[in-house]
Design a protein around this motif. Structure first.
Motif, PDB file in Angstrom:
ATOM      1  N   ARG A 156      -8.099  17.085 -18.768  1.00  0.00           N
ATOM      2  CA  ARG A 156      -7.582  15.727 -18.834  1.00  0.00           C
ATOM      3  C   ARG A 156      -8.727  14.721 -18.650  1.00  0.00           C
ATOM      4  O   ARG A 156      -8.786  13.708 -19.328  1.00  0.00           O
ATOM      5  N   GLU A 276      -0.353   5.966 -18.861  1.00  0.00           N
ATOM      6  CA  GLU A 276      -0.382   6.880 -17.724  1.00  0.00           C
ATOM      7  C   GLU A 276      -1.461   7.901 -17.999  1.00  0.00           C
ATOM      8  O   GLU A 276      -1.510   8.467 -19.089  1.00  0.00           O
ATOM      9  N   GLU A 277      -2.303   8.149 -17.014  1.00  0.00           N
ATOM     10  CA  GLU A 277      -3.424   9.040 -17.269  1.00  0.00           C
ATOM     11  C   GLU A 277      -3.068  10.511 -17.061  1.00  0.00           C
ATOM     12  O   GLU A 277      -3.948  11.345 -16.925  1.00  0.00           O
ATOM     13  N   THR A 278      -1.770  10.832 -17.043  1.00  0.00           N
ATOM     14  CA  THR A 278      -1.380  12.238 -17.031  1.00  0.00           C
ATOM     15  C   THR A 278      -1.638  12.832 -18.408  1.00  0.00           C
ATOM     16  O   THR A 278      -1.824  12.106 -19.375  1.00  0.00           O
ATOM     17  N   GLU A 279      -1.642  14.159 -18.473  1.00  0.00           N
ATOM     18  CA  GLU A 279      -1.917  14.787 -19.768  1.00  0.00           C
ATOM     19  C   GLU A 279      -0.851  14.394 -20.788  1.00  0.00           C
ATOM     20  O   GLU A 279      -1.151  14.061 -21.933  1.00  0.00           O
ATOM     21  N   ASP A 280       0.383  14.402 -20.329  1.00  0.00           N
ATOM     22  CA  ASP A 280       1.488  14.007 -21.202  1.00  0.00           C
ATOM     23  C   ASP A 280       1.320  12.562 -21.671  1.00  0.00           C
ATOM     24  O   ASP A 280       1.443  12.264 -22.860  1.00  0.00           O
ATOM     25  N   GLY A 281       0.984  11.680 -20.731  1.00  0.00           N
ATOM     26  CA  GLY A 281       0.806  10.271 -21.071  1.00  0.00           C
ATOM     27  C   GLY A 281      -0.324  10.079 -22.064  1.00  0.00           C
ATOM     28  O   GLY A 281      -0.227   9.270 -22.995  1.00  0.00           O
TER      29      GLY A 281
ATOM     30  N   THR B 141       5.441   6.316  -8.024  1.00  0.00           N
ATOM     31  CA  THR B 141       5.063   6.522  -9.419  1.00  0.00           C
ATOM     32  C   THR B 141       3.563   6.776  -9.529  1.00  0.00           C
ATOM     33  O   THR B 141       3.124   7.658 -10.263  1.00  0.00           O
ATOM     34  N   ARG B 144       2.815  10.262  -8.502  1.00  0.00           N
ATOM     35  CA  ARG B 144       3.134  11.224  -9.562  1.00  0.00           C
ATOM     36  C   ARG B 144       2.053  11.248 -10.618  1.00  0.00           C
ATOM     37  O   ARG B 144       1.630  12.310 -11.077  1.00  0.00           O
ATOM     38  N   ARG B 145       1.573  10.057 -11.000  1.00  0.00           N
ATOM     39  CA  ARG B 145       0.541   9.992 -12.037  1.00  0.00           C
ATOM     40  C   ARG B 145      -0.723  10.686 -11.588  1.00  0.00           C
ATOM     41  O   ARG B 145      -1.375  11.376 -12.367  1.00  0.00           O
ATOM     42  N   LYS B 146      -1.064  10.491 -10.302  1.00  0.00           N
ATOM     43  CA  LYS B 146      -2.270  11.147  -9.779  1.00  0.00           C
ATOM     44  C   LYS B 146      -2.098  12.656  -9.783  1.00  0.00           C
ATOM     45  O   LYS B 146      -3.060  13.397  -9.864  1.00  0.00           O
ATOM     46  N   ASN B 148      -0.567  14.320 -12.025  1.00  0.00           N
ATOM     47  CA  ASN B 148      -0.471  14.779 -13.410  1.00  0.00           C
ATOM     48  C   ASN B 148       0.901  15.347 -13.753  1.00  0.00           C
ATOM     49  O   ASN B 148       1.022  16.375 -14.414  1.00  0.00           O
ATOM     50  N   VAL B 149       1.928  14.704 -13.243  1.00  0.00           N
ATOM     51  CA  VAL B 149       3.300  15.107 -13.565  1.00  0.00           C
ATOM     52  C   VAL B 149       3.832  14.127 -14.601  1.00  0.00           C
ATOM     53  O   VAL B 149       3.737  12.915 -14.397  1.00  0.00           O
ATOM     54  N   PRO B 150       4.333  14.609 -15.736  1.00  0.00           N
ATOM     55  CA  PRO B 150       4.798  13.671 -16.756  1.00  0.00           C
ATOM     56  C   PRO B 150       6.022  12.874 -16.316  1.00  0.00           C
ATOM     57  O   PRO B 150       6.830  13.351 -15.523  1.00  0.00           O
ATOM     58  N   ALA B 151       6.136  11.648 -16.836  1.00  0.00           N
ATOM     59  CA  ALA B 151       7.278  10.794 -16.517  1.00  0.00           C
ATOM     60  C   ALA B 151       8.498  11.275 -17.281  1.00  0.00           C
ATOM     61  O   ALA B 151       8.393  11.732 -18.412  1.00  0.00           O
ATOM     62  N   ARG B 153      11.723  10.358 -19.355  1.00  0.00           N
ATOM     63  CA  ARG B 153      12.202   9.227 -20.140  1.00  0.00           C
ATOM     64  C   ARG B 153      13.688   9.412 -20.391  1.00  0.00           C
ATOM     65  O   ARG B 153      14.131  10.514 -20.651  1.00  0.00           O
ATOM     66  N   ARG B 246       9.984   6.422 -13.029  1.00  0.00           N
ATOM     67  CA  ARG B 246       9.434   5.068 -12.914  1.00  0.00           C
ATOM     68  C   ARG B 246      10.491   4.126 -12.318  1.00  0.00           C
ATOM     69  O   ARG B 246      11.029   4.397 -11.262  1.00  0.00           O
TER      70      ARG B 246
END
Lengths: 385, 339
Positions: A156, A276-281, B141, B144-146, B148-151, B153, B246
């Motif tokens: 990532r 969002e800096e996640t892999e998915d984002g 939120t 979670r981003r830190k 690396n968990v996808p949001a 939707r 979110r």
């Protein structure tokens, strides 16, 4: 060809781009080849490879490619088929082909005989709500494929770095784009399209530096404004070395002030906007950059293209639009008439030019373009009064 | 971090400190001058229930003392803040309490006017920029981003359903409050007073900021057991919603619902210039409320629909210069600009 063009250029800094075009490409082992601006470069960079865009419009290769595909095929498809006989092409570890148009889809099968091909399915829908998850999923599959195939991590963080590099490249390109549109005659269309084509061969950081250098040199040079009508070039890609259209436009005393083609604008104008800096984002952001914001006619993008044309014409106060259709390229051809009707309502003059890579019709094109110039000239005077 | 997000984070942190720690910051001054509020102080009539009558160990014990100002700004300002907090309470608390107390409208009018005025100026910006519970959620939120968990939707139907639930919650809690205000049913007040507050996650979260133990359980009677369990479920949902979804919670929040009625016609507006739009979808991607109307609009639009919390993430994520613009009474505040 590159040498000839280089001699014509008034700016010294443009030499870098012509040299990059004339040079042998980077060693094949360190590059992954791809076609179209729908393939995410950032993923390839994160995987540790140089993304070598192979899109070619070369009349010699097109003729040689006729033996592999039909004579009646699109010149780009024929050029790619011709390129497949090239040693460089054969030694590429992987070639990525998106399923954008029918020609590319077919080529994915034909080329897999000579080299390893990854077929990137991008679907046919262009709606964010319907397709964004699908695009992101396809990009994820591509990333996982690269990880497995080459035994690399492509983490990532590396993708984020690649995104920052391409964003800086976009920043430089937007500067160049705006500068050209606002300063008539400052940087020639040849230099501009050569720079865009050279970005296929250079790594983003070097290219960015060179574009800034070119802009600085141009800003320091006295500009000779020719006063020619300024045009927006939309439609099929203008790729090195097929600069025939640029030549005839110059001979007809018309200036290409801005473009919306997928070789320059489509390849470099849109940034990755990381939400969002996640892999998915990241994968979603890449999908939106490459496919969501694309003007490719393989998707239902006609309304968007008309909006872009009208916006560019009003923002940069351009005189007209040249819509370039590469002969036998169906997708661009089919939307010509509808596009003309939409633009007629917006009072934007549009000239559609359908031509191929051969040089026979140069005289005829010049005549048509001169007629356009006269029409625009009259219109310009009318506006002045 | 981008420009607008940085500004918003700063405002959020400052408001969180002001609203929650206001009780610590301004208490000394208040004690000298007495409770000096410009607006009339609303008091429970004799015999009626009020939060001050609850003892430690009961659900509605306010875990501190009186607030600095007896006002009700349009944001989730909790009555259960440590040391009373800066302001009295949120609008749902205000309405429920005064319906039960059957306070005369002339005493409510100044408070309501202030509330309407603030809403009219900024619309639901109170949710996106000020609400301390939203800030806590945004922190989840960020976590979670830190990691690396996808949001997650959610489809638009889910959003509308949540809004329906929100109407249900608000009307149910207000009607219960009105019902127990009648002298005949006043005996229910000790259990059913402020029904929404009893399950609201803010009641459990806010005291924690002052390291005060919230009354997270009361197993004395059947009704309190039900409310305790409900509060746990709601808190769990709240944390999960903010962690994975979110700002999806904000569609359910009744305080946000009341604020959202003023979004249309508020001073703060979001404008879209359709010809600049490339339909890339970055605006819809960035919207923490999951709204897609901005993306879908194909003509020049003033965008102030109820769900929008005016965080302006769409504006900062739009890669087209001057496509999206924020205007305050027609004056441009900020416009989308890529670098």
């Amino acid at each position: 060809m590159a040498q000839l063009l280089r001699q014509r250029s008034v700016l010294k800094s443009s030499a870098f781009f012509y040299e990059a075009l004339a040079r042998e490409p980077k060693p094949a082992g360190s590059s992954i080849g791809y076609f179209c601006h729908l393939v995410p470069e950032e993923i390839i960079i994160a995987a540790g490879f140089h993304p070598q865009r192979l899109c070619a419009t070369d009349s010699y290769q097109a003729r040689s490619g006729e033996e592999l595909v039909s004579v009646e095929a699109c010149p780009v498809v024929k050029s790619i088929a011709g390129l497949a006989r090239n040693d460089f092409f054969r030694s590429l570890p992987l070639v990525v082909l998106p399923g954008s148009c029918d020609g590319k889809t077919r080529l994915a099968e034909l080329l897999s005989v000579t080299t390893e091909v990854y077929f990137l399915d991008v679907g046919r829908g262009a709606d964010y709500l319907e397709n964004a998850s699908f695009w992101a999923e396809k990009y994820r599959q591509f990333l996982h494929f690269l990880r497995k195939r080459f035994g690399i991590t492509a983490s990532r963080e590396k993708m984020l770095q690649a995104c920052h590099a391409t964003n800086r490249r976009t920043e430089a390109f937007r500067r160049l784009y705006r500068y050209r549109a606002e300063n008539p005659g400052a940087i020639s269309a040849f230099d501009y399209f050569a720079a865009a084509s050279a970005s296929f061969f250079c790594d983003p950081v070097t290219w960015t530096d060179q574009v800034h250098r070119l802009l600085e040199e141009s800003q320091a040079t006295a500009i000779k404004n020719t006063g020619w009508p300024r045009l927006l070039l939309a439609g099929s890609p203008i790729l090195f070395p097929a600069f025939k259209l640029l030549e005839v436009l110059e001979e007809a005393h018309l200036e290409v002030a801005a473009d919306l083609t997928c070789g320059a604008y489509g390849h470099l104008f849109d940034p990755v906007e990381i939400d969002e800096e996640t892999e998915d984002g990241l994968l979603r952001a890449l999908a939106l950059k490459y496919i969501g914001g694309s003007l490719c006619p393989c998707f239902p993008n006609l309304g968007k293209l008309a909006d872009r044309i009208q916006d560019a014409v009003s923002e940069y106060r351009l005189d007209g639009v040249v819509y370039y259709v590469l002969r036998l390229c169906q997708v661009y051809d089919l939307q010509t008439i509808t596009l003309r009707q939409i633009l007629k309502d917006g009072k934007v003059p549009l000239l559609a030019i359908k031509t191929d890579l051969e040089r026979e019709d140069r005289g005829q094109l010049i005549t048509r373009l001169e007629a356009l110039r006269e029409m625009l000239g009259e219109k310009g005077e009318r506006f002045k009064r | 971090m981008k420009r607008i997000s940085a500004a918003r984070r700063s405002v959020q942190v400052i408001s969180l400190i002001l609203l929650i720690y206001g009780g610590y910051l301004f208490k000394g001054k208040q004690e000298e001058t007495g409770n000096s509020s410009l607006l009339p102080r609303l008091k429970a009539p004799a015999g009626a229930m009020s939060t001050t009558k609850f003892q430690p160990g009961q659900i509605l014990w306010p875990s501190g003392d009186t607030p600095v100002l007896e006002s009700y700004p349009p944001s989730l300002v909790c009555r259960f803040n440590p040391k009373g907090g800066m302001f009295k309470a949120c609008i749902v608390h205000f309405l429920s309490e005064n319906l039960t107390w059957q306070t005369s409208f002339k005493y409510l009018l100044p408070h309501l006017s202030l509330f309407f005025l603030l809403c009219f100026l900024l619309g639901r910006m109170w949710c996106g920029w000020v609400c301390p519970i939203g800030t806590v959620g945004d922190f989840l939120t960020w976590l979670r981003r830190k990691m690396n968990v996808p949001a997650r939707r959610f489809p638009s139907g889910f959003r509308i359903t949540l809004r329906g639930f929100s109407y249900g919650l608000l009307s149910l809690s207000l009607s219960i409050s009105a019902f127990i205000g009648f002298p005949r049913y006043a005996r229910f007040q000790c259990y059913w007073f402020l029904p929404y507050c009893q399950v609201c996650p803010a009641r459990l979260l806010c005291p924690l900021f002052g390291l005060i133990k919230p009354n997270w359980k009361d197993f004395s009677t059947g009704i309190t057991i039900v409310f305790t369990l409900l509060a746990w479920v709601v808190l769990g949902l709240f944390l999960a919603a903010f962690y994975w979804g979110r700002r999806v919670w904000c569609h359910l929040c009744p305080v946000g619902l009341v604020n959202s009625w003023f979004n249309r016609g508020a001073g703060m507006e979001l404008h879209k210039k359709a010809i600049k739009c490339t339909k890339c979808g970055y605006c819809a991607e960035a919207c923490p409320m999951g709204l897609t109307e901005m993306y879908q609009a194909s003509s020049d639009t003033v965008f102030n629909q109820p769900g929008c919390i005016m965080c302006w993430r769409c504006v900062e994520n739009c890669p087209r210069d001057n496509c999206l613009t924020v205007k305050f009474f027609g004056r441009k505040i900020v416009a989308s600009k890529w670098r």
